[in-house]
Every structure is written in C-alpha cells, then in structure tokens.
Write an enzyme that holds these catalytic residues in place. Sequence first.
Site, PDB file in Angstrom:
ATOM      1  N   GLY A   1      32.428   2.646 -27.499  1.00 31.73           N
ATOM      2  CA  GLY A   1      33.547   3.592 -27.447  1.00 31.73           C
ATOM      3  C   GLY A   1      34.235   3.861 -28.766  1.00 31.73           C
ATOM      4  O   GLY A   1      35.468   3.819 -28.839  1.00 31.73           O
ATOM      5  N   SER A   2      33.450   4.149 -29.803  1.00 32.02           N
ATOM      6  CA  SER A   2      34.073   4.517 -31.074  1.00 32.02           C
ATOM      7  C   SER A   2      33.299   5.662 -31.715  1.00 32.02           C
ATOM      8  O   SER A   2      32.082   5.713 -31.681  1.00 32.02           O
ATOM      9  CB  SER A   2      34.107   3.330 -32.048  1.00 32.02           C
ATOM     10  OG  SER A   2      34.756   3.735 -33.257  1.00 32.02           O
TER      11      SER A   2
ATOM     12  N   GLN B   1      39.316  -1.867 -32.767  1.00 32.27           N
ATOM     13  CA  GLN B   1      40.235  -0.967 -33.472  1.00 32.27           C
ATOM     14  C   GLN B   1      41.446  -0.677 -32.588  1.00 32.27           C
ATOM     15  O   GLN B   1      42.369   0.008 -33.005  1.00 32.27           O
ATOM     16  CB  GLN B   1      39.533   0.354 -33.821  1.00 32.27           C
ATOM     17  CG  GLN B   1      38.288   0.167 -34.670  1.00 32.27           C
ATOM     18  CD  GLN B   1      37.495   1.446 -34.780  1.00 32.27           C
ATOM     19  OE1 GLN B   1      37.701   2.258 -35.679  1.00 32.27           O
ATOM     20  NE2 GLN B   1      36.587   1.651 -33.831  1.00 32.27           N
ATOM     21  N   ASN B   2      41.387  -1.165 -31.346  1.00 24.57           N
ATOM     22  CA  ASN B   2      42.417  -0.831 -30.366  1.00 24.57           C
ATOM     23  C   ASN B   2      43.645  -1.719 -30.516  1.00 24.57           C
ATOM     24  O   ASN B   2      43.565  -2.830 -31.031  1.00 24.57           O
ATOM     25  CB  ASN B   2      41.851  -0.939 -28.936  1.00 24.57           C
ATOM     26  CG  ASN B   2      40.673  -0.013 -28.729  1.00 24.57           C
ATOM     27  OD1 ASN B   2      40.512   0.970 -29.463  1.00 24.57           O
ATOM     28  ND2 ASN B   2      39.833  -0.319 -27.758  1.00 24.57           N
TER      29      ASN B   2
ATOM     30  N   HIS C   1      43.382  -3.015 -36.351  1.00 26.97           N
ATOM     31  CA  HIS C   1      44.490  -2.069 -36.542  1.00 26.97           C
ATOM     32  C   HIS C   1      45.788  -2.593 -35.943  1.00 26.97           C
ATOM     33  O   HIS C   1      46.683  -1.831 -35.621  1.00 26.97           O
ATOM     34  CB  HIS C   1      44.124  -0.691 -35.949  1.00 26.97           C
ATOM     35  CG  HIS C   1      42.970  -0.061 -36.657  1.00 26.97           C
ATOM     36  ND1 HIS C   1      42.228   0.961 -36.110  1.00 26.97           N
ATOM     37  CD2 HIS C   1      42.415  -0.315 -37.868  1.00 26.97           C
ATOM     38  CE1 HIS C   1      41.275   1.311 -36.961  1.00 26.97           C
ATOM     39  NE2 HIS C   1      41.369   0.556 -38.035  1.00 26.97           N
TER      40      HIS C   1
ATOM     41  N   ASN D   1      28.307   4.806 -26.099  1.00 24.99           N
ATOM     42  CA  ASN D   1      29.312   5.822 -26.399  1.00 24.99           C
ATOM     43  C   ASN D   1      29.022   7.095 -25.614  1.00 24.99           C
ATOM     44  O   ASN D   1      27.858   7.409 -25.338  1.00 24.99           O
ATOM     45  CB  ASN D   1      29.325   6.116 -27.912  1.00 24.99           C
ATOM     46  CG  ASN D   1      30.694   6.598 -28.384  1.00 24.99           C
ATOM     47  OD1 ASN D   1      31.712   5.940 -28.158  1.00 24.99           O
ATOM     48  ND2 ASN D   1      30.718   7.778 -28.998  1.00 24.99           N
TER      49      ASN D   1
ATOM     50  N   CYS E   1      62.989  -8.205 -43.338  1.00 22.62           N
ATOM     51  CA  CYS E   1      62.978  -9.678 -43.233  1.00 22.62           C
ATOM     52  C   CYS E   1      61.790 -10.210 -42.459  1.00 22.62           C
ATOM     53  O   CYS E   1      61.656 -11.417 -42.265  1.00 22.62           O
ATOM     54  CB  CYS E   1      64.284 -10.149 -42.582  1.00 22.62           C
ATOM     55  SG  CYS E   1      64.371  -9.822 -40.814  1.00 22.62           S
TER      56      CYS E   1
HETATM   57  N1  APR Z   1      32.930   5.472 -22.428  1.00 18.86           N
HETATM   58  C1  APR Z   1      32.231   5.511 -23.593  1.00 18.86           C
HETATM   59  N2  APR Z   1      32.652   6.205 -24.683  1.00 18.86           N
HETATM   60  C2  APR Z   1      33.815   6.870 -24.564  1.00 18.86           C
HETATM   61  C3  APR Z   1      34.599   6.880 -23.390  1.00 18.86           C
HETATM   62  C4  APR Z   1      34.103   6.144 -22.279  1.00 18.86           C
HETATM   63  N3  APR Z   1      34.764   6.087 -21.108  1.00 18.86           N
HETATM   64  N4  APR Z   1      35.700   7.643 -23.606  1.00 18.86           N
HETATM   65  C5  APR Z   1      35.609   8.100 -24.877  1.00 18.86           C
HETATM   66  N5  APR Z   1      34.486   7.641 -25.459  1.00 18.86           N
HETATM   67  C6  APR Z   1      34.017   7.855 -26.826  1.00 18.86           C
HETATM   68  C7  APR Z   1      34.274   9.238 -27.374  1.00 18.86           C
HETATM   69  O1  APR Z   1      33.160  10.076 -27.146  1.00 18.86           O
HETATM   70  C8  APR Z   1      34.486   8.957 -28.871  1.00 18.86           C
HETATM   71  O2  APR Z   1      33.253   9.056 -29.586  1.00 18.86           O
HETATM   72  O3  APR Z   1      34.779   6.961 -27.618  1.00 18.86           O
HETATM   73  C9  APR Z   1      34.955   7.505 -28.923  1.00 18.86           C
HETATM   74  C10 APR Z   1      36.412   7.374 -29.287  1.00 18.86           C
HETATM   75  O4  APR Z   1      36.532   7.832 -30.611  1.00 18.86           O
HETATM   76  P1  APR Z   1      37.989   8.004 -31.244  1.00 18.86           P
HETATM   77  O5  APR Z   1      38.862   8.752 -30.289  1.00 18.86           O
HETATM   78  O6  APR Z   1      37.794   8.520 -32.630  1.00 18.86           O
HETATM   79  O7  APR Z   1      38.587   6.509 -31.280  1.00 18.86           O
HETATM   80  P2  APR Z   1      38.250   5.391 -32.345  1.00 18.86           P
HETATM   81  O8  APR Z   1      36.833   5.473 -32.795  1.00 18.86           O
HETATM   82  O9  APR Z   1      38.724   4.111 -31.774  1.00 18.86           O
HETATM   83  O10 APR Z   1      39.220   5.791 -33.583  1.00 18.86           O
HETATM   84  C11 APR Z   1      39.335   4.857 -34.636  1.00 18.86           C
HETATM   85  O11 APR Z   1      41.200   6.163 -35.472  1.00 18.86           O
HETATM   86  O12 APR Z   1      43.210   7.249 -35.152  1.00 18.86           O
HETATM   87  C12 APR Z   1      42.634   6.078 -35.570  1.00 18.86           C
HETATM   88  O13 APR Z   1      43.655   3.997 -35.595  1.00 18.86           O
HETATM   89  C13 APR Z   1      43.071   4.919 -34.727  1.00 18.86           C
HETATM   90  O14 APR Z   1      41.828   2.944 -34.088  1.00 18.86           O
HETATM   91  C14 APR Z   1      41.775   4.372 -34.144  1.00 18.86           C
HETATM   92  C15 APR Z   1      40.747   4.851 -35.138  1.00 18.86           C
END
Ligand code: APR
Length: 255
Positions: free
Chosen positions: A199-200, A106-107, A126, A225, A137
């Site tokens: 990490g999501s 998603q990054n 994304h 996570n 264009c």
């Molecule tokens: N190691 C493991 N997990 C981590 C770390 C780390 N160092 N740092 C943060 N996290 C976890 C957090 O606890 C959280 O649950 O990663 C997760 C990040 O979640 P979000 O900030 O919601 O990011 P993401 O899931 O990628 O968001 C999805 O939302 O805003 C939109 O388009 C944007 O792609 C993004 C989408």
Amino acid sequence: MAHEWEKLIERAADLVRRGQRVVVFTGAGVSTESGIPDFRSPGGIWSKYDPEEFTYQRFVSSAEARKKHWQMLRDTFLSYQAEPNAAHYAIAALDRMGKLDCVITQNIDGLHQRAGVPPEKVFELHGTMDWAYCLACRQRYPMDEVKGWLAAGVEVPECGTCGGTLKPAVVYFGESLPSAVLAEAKERSQNCDVFIVVGSSLVVYPAAYLPEEALWSGAKLIIVNLTRTHLDGRAEVVLQGKAGEVMTALVARLG
Ligand code: APR
C-alpha cells in the site's frame, strides 16, 4: 483469472516460506480499508488539501498557519475512528509465525501496533499522530489530551508548561525523518531476505529508498498495491489488489 491469481499468491507465499527475515514496508494503502484515506488515490488527502500549506516551515511561520493546520487535522486524522483491518492482522500473524523481522511504516496511525505487532518491531518513519510535543521545551502530550483542548475551543494548542508551540509528533514535509529510526530501518532493509511493500506509491523519499536498499542487498521484493509502482519491474511478485484480501490470502497459505 483465479488460477493466475492463485499462482501469484503461491509464488509470494513460497518466497515468504523460505524467507528467514521478512520486512514489511507499508504506506497509507494498508489503512484505507480501515477508513483512513490515503494521500494520492482519487479522493485522497492531497486531492483535498494543498501539501504546500502543510509543511514544517508553514506550521512554524505563524499562529494563523497553525490554526489552519490544526483545523485540517481536526477534519481528517484527528476525526477517524480507525481500527486495524485484515491487512494489519495478516501482517501481525506473520510475526506470530516467527517470520516478521519488522514493519517499516510511513503511516502515523499506530494500527500495526494495535493489530498486535510488538512496538519494538514497528519503525515509524514519519512519526505518529498519537502524540504532540512542544517545539520549545520538548514536553510531550497525548494527542487525545490535545483533542480535548481543540474540542473545548482552543484553536492553536500551546505547551502548558512553557507556552511554546505544540506540534504533532508527525514528520512534515521540510522536516527530517527521525535519524535513529531511519538508520535502523535502513539496516533492516539491507539485511532482510524478503521485502514486502504493502500500500505505497513509493514516491516519497527517503522512505522510498528502502525497498531499493533491500534489492541492492539481494532481497526478494514482493509488491502488494492497488496500482502500479516504479519498482514493479524489479519485484519477484506483484500482487495488484486490495491489501486486506491479498495479505490474508498470502498468510493463509503459510499456515
Ligand atoms: N490495498 C492496496 N493498495 C492500496 C489500497 C488498498 N486497499 N488503497 C490504496 N492503495 C494504494 C494506492 O494505489 C497507492 O499507490 O496505496 C498507495 C498509497 O499511496 P500514497 O497515497 O502516496 O501513500 P504513501 O505511499 O503512504 O505516501 C507516502 O506521502 O504525503 C506523504 O507523509 C505522507 O507517509 C505519506 C507519504
């Protein structure tokens, strides 16, 4: 505690060892150790900016909205000098071991590719911040070039060819995901045997449907996570910790 942790790591490593087609699905949490804040952790992007102001509709609504948007980008994504971290390198090591089917991310930071995952194995749901394109264009510009214009005082970058509106090649809220990328990512999720979330928060769709597609197709789910997710109860293994440490420990057991 260490013994418990070792057992969890070994269970995850065993699933990957026996897996033939491993899909790694990443979110912003895989890049926080590279210095890029995530979105929903305390101090994350959405604790500083209102997502309502950064939708596609707002972006195209007025030059004033675009000026504000580009200023936010200059203060955030366009200012990070990020390098891949241990988690990105561990995921790339999976590829070298012949284990990695693909990375679905998603990054928008391009760090998986810079860590050595072949670009054809990275599906950017994304989009990417590496480019901007003209809404009129469709001409593309490297974001480094656009950053130069911003640094020289341009407040609302426009297409040098047709004068149209330039937009980062990132999918904004209100915009549909690139259909071919999403279709391929869905196909991979349905045909893998191990699906590792790294990490999501799994709260943004349709991306967050992909781990469920994997589960429905019989894949084993591993979640790495810092905090809990709504799919923890359906995972074979939940490794609640930092992606860099966990992924390094996991891959070390495979070596
Ligand atoms: N190691 C493991 N997990 C981590 C770390 C780390 N160092 N740092 C943060 N996290 C976890 C957090 O606890 C959280 O649950 O990663 C997760 C990040 O979640 P979000 O900030 O919601 O990011 P993401 O899931 O990628 O968001 C999805 O939302 O805003 C939109 O388009 C944007 O792609 C993004 C989408």
